[in-house]
Design an enzyme around this catalytic site. Structure first.
Site, mmCIF file in Angstrom:
data_model
loop_
_atom_site.group_PDB
_atom_site.id
_atom_site.type_symbol
_atom_site.label_atom_id
_atom_site.label_comp_id
_atom_site.label_asym_id
_atom_site.label_seq_id
_atom_site.Cartn_x
_atom_site.Cartn_y
_atom_site.Cartn_z
ATOM 1 C CG ASP A 15 6.324 -3.507 -10.095
ATOM 2 O OD1 ASP A 15 6.100 -2.478 -10.758
ATOM 3 O OD2 ASP A 15 5.866 -3.678 -8.955
ATOM 4 C CG ASP B 228 2.489 -2.118 -10.091
ATOM 5 O OD1 ASP B 228 2.879 -2.756 -9.114
ATOM 6 O OD2 ASP B 228 3.192 -1.250 -10.668
ATOM 7 C CG ASP C 29 3.467 -5.903 -7.131
ATOM 8 O OD1 ASP C 29 4.055 -6.955 -6.819
ATOM 9 O OD2 ASP C 29 3.909 -4.767 -6.889
HETATM 10 P P1 8DG Z 1 7.949 1.301 -11.133
HETATM 11 O O1 8DG Z 1 7.290 -0.007 -10.843
HETATM 12 O O2 8DG Z 1 7.944 1.638 -12.572
HETATM 13 O O3 8DG Z 1 9.306 1.387 -10.535
HETATM 14 O O4 8DG Z 1 7.115 2.475 -10.442
HETATM 15 P P2 8DG Z 1 5.702 2.403 -9.786
HETATM 16 O O5 8DG Z 1 4.799 1.474 -10.534
HETATM 17 O O6 8DG Z 1 5.225 3.783 -9.575
HETATM 18 O O7 8DG Z 1 6.039 1.827 -8.359
HETATM 19 P P3 8DG Z 1 5.499 0.546 -7.575
HETATM 20 O O8 8DG Z 1 6.497 0.298 -6.486
HETATM 21 O O9 8DG Z 1 5.210 -0.598 -8.463
HETATM 22 O O10 8DG Z 1 4.181 1.042 -6.872
HETATM 23 C C1 8DG Z 1 3.027 1.416 -7.587
HETATM 24 C C2 8DG Z 1 2.087 2.101 -6.662
HETATM 25 O O11 8DG Z 1 1.536 1.177 -5.771
HETATM 26 C C3 8DG Z 1 2.773 3.179 -5.833
HETATM 27 O O12 8DG Z 1 2.015 4.360 -5.862
HETATM 28 C C4 8DG Z 1 2.771 2.669 -4.455
HETATM 29 C C5 8DG Z 1 1.630 1.696 -4.476
HETATM 30 N N1 8DG Z 1 1.753 0.610 -3.535
HETATM 31 C C6 8DG Z 1 2.736 -0.309 -3.321
HETATM 32 N N2 8DG Z 1 2.414 -1.089 -2.284
HETATM 33 C C7 8DG Z 1 1.224 -0.664 -1.863
HETATM 34 C C8 8DG Z 1 0.359 -1.058 -0.853
HETATM 35 O O13 8DG Z 1 0.624 -1.976 -0.104
HETATM 36 N N3 8DG Z 1 -0.804 -0.371 -0.757
HETATM 37 C C9 8DG Z 1 -1.129 0.661 -1.608
HETATM 38 N N4 8DG Z 1 -2.275 1.289 -1.463
HETATM 39 N N5 8DG Z 1 -0.327 1.046 -2.551
HETATM 40 C C10 8DG Z 1 0.821 0.402 -2.674
HETATM 41 O O14 8DG Z 1 3.728 -0.399 -4.000
HETATM 42 MN MN MN Z 2 5.218 -0.617 -10.600
HETATM 43 MN MN MN Z 3 4.493 -2.704 -7.707
#
Ligand code: 8DG
Ligand code: MN
Ligand code: MN
Length: 371
Positions: free
Chosen positions: A204, A206, A295
């Site tokens: 995704d 972020d 996100d």
């Molecule tokens: P990807 O998308 O490339 O697979 O990897 P990523 O970017 O590291 O994973 P991610 O699932 O998109 O999550 C990014 C970061 O955000 C990860 O460290 C976890 C964090 N995160 C969530 N949900 C929440 C939340 O509700 N609160 C907080 N503080 N962090 C969150 O995914």
């Molecule tokens: Mn991510």
């Molecule tokens: Mn995410």
């Protein structure tokens, strides 16, 4: 401790936040195996085993050279008996039979396919699996009642399981920026998550959104999503209102990964100029756009450094930062704040560097947080 000529004794911290973990490393044959076992444990809702295998893999990622013999592991933290057995199998036989059996197992494959649907977690997948549903086709045939998120997940299954590229992430960044600036000039957008750690692809994209005059960001998110919706740029959106004002148990449990920011889980409809070529137009098969998970998190300016640190990841790095804070420093860290439990005071920070300093840790830049 006695050193032989070919033995390297490592000094490596047991917490991921004490180590530099680059994206590219020298031990992928081992980490791929250990991470598959970690994934399988996660799919079996075995959190302890999941984290143990992730920790073991993470330690190997931080090594400056390939592991060539078991002696190379001397002095390394977080390598349990089970992980060592897997590494030994790979060193001796070029592979691990346990890993191969897991990879081939019906349950692993089914749970992976089902949790690969946006909106489907381990619990739901497990229930469906027990009912004989093993993949997307079974799910469609079963004609179960799905929530809106899951319907989106089924509809765009192929797109959402394709990696998002860095170029796509940048393009979406420009779109989000345009929307945000149209509604709140002066607001700031930061790309975070895996892309901030230097990953070339992700599951995704972020973003954090803030405004230097705290308070101006309030109410922004619904407007931004409305702006995007009106321009046919969204396939799905769900806004979660911020909840830190009503929060009773503050600061939140240090182990909790969920925060209280206003955020939106969405699926963008990303126009692809390259897909709109003559060929795909003529065949009329593949659409000229791609569904991409995005996100967006809205952050009050005074919490920005904490949110940035909390949303950059990796997951294990975050987990260990919180654990380090609690166990080694008597502090409570989350994506909003750092609280010193002994002195009963919040520690302010306007940069990630300051947070590492408060925690008594050497600063680790985002691209070395790939634990
Ligand atoms: P990807 O998308 O490339 O697979 O990897 P990523 O970017 O590291 O994973 P991610 O699932 O998109 O999550 C990014 C970061 O955000 C990860 O460290 C976890 C964090 N995160 C969530 N949900 C929440 C939340 O509700 N609160 C907080 N503080 N962090 C969150 O995914
Ligand atoms: Mn991510
Ligand atoms: Mn995410």
């Amino acid at each position: 401790q006695r050193l032989t000529a070919c033995t390297v004794v490592h000094t490596m911290g047991a917490y991921a936040c004490q180590r530099k973990t680059p994206l590219e490393h020298h031990n992928t044959i081992f980490t791929d195996a250990l991470l598959l076992l970690a994934e399988n444990a996660e799919l079996c809702a075995n959190e302890g085993r999941n984290v143990a295998f992730k920790r073991a893999a993470s330690v190997l990622k931080a090594l400056p050279r390939p592991v060539r013999q078991m002696e190379d592991l001397q002095g390394l933290p977080c390598l349990g008996e089970h992980s060592q057995r897997v590494i030994k199998d790979i060193l001796e036989h070029g592979g691990s039979s346990e890993v191969e059996m897991t990879r081939q197992s019906e349950k692993y494959q089914a749970m992976k396919a089902l949790t690969g649907i946006f909106g489907v977690g381990v619990k739901t997948a497990e229930r469906w699996y027990r009912e004989g549903i093993q993949d997307l086709a079974d799910l469609v045939t079963a004609d179960l009642k799905l929530n809106r998120e899951q319907q989106t997940g089924v509809k765009y299954y192929d797109h959402l399981n394709m990696p998002v590229t860095e170029a796509e992430a940048r393009t979406i960044g420009q779109i989000v920026e345009k929307a945000v600036h149209a509604l709140l000039p002066g607001a700031e957008i930061t790309l975070t998550g895996g892309f901030r750690r230097g990953k070339k692809t992700g599951h995704d994209v972020d973003f954090l959104v803030t405004h230097p005059e705290e308070g101006r960001e309030e109410g922004l998110l619904p407007k931004v999503m409305g702006w995007l919706e009106a321009r046919d740029l969204l396939l799905y959106q769900k806004i979660n209102k911020n909840s830190y004002l009503e929060a009773k148990e503050w600061p939140a449990r240090p182990s909790s990964n969920m925060d209280r920011f206003e955020r939106c889980f969405s699926v963008f409809k990303l126009e692809c100029p390259w897909a709109a070529s003559e060929k795909s137009n003529q065949s009329g098969e593949s659409p000229s756009w791609k569904a991409v998970r995005v996100d967006i998190v809205v952050v009050p300016f005074s919490q920005l450094a904490f949110a940035l640190l909390g949303w950059t990841g990796s997951q294990l790095f975050e987990r260990d930062l919180r654990r380090w804070a609690a166990q080694e420093k008597g502090m409570s860290l989350n994506s909003h704040a750092l609280y010193d439990t002994k002195r009963k005071q919040y520690l302010r920070a306007s940069s990630e560097e300051e947070i590492f300093a408060h925690l008594g840790l050497e600063y680790i830049p985002p691209w070395e947080r790939n634990a």
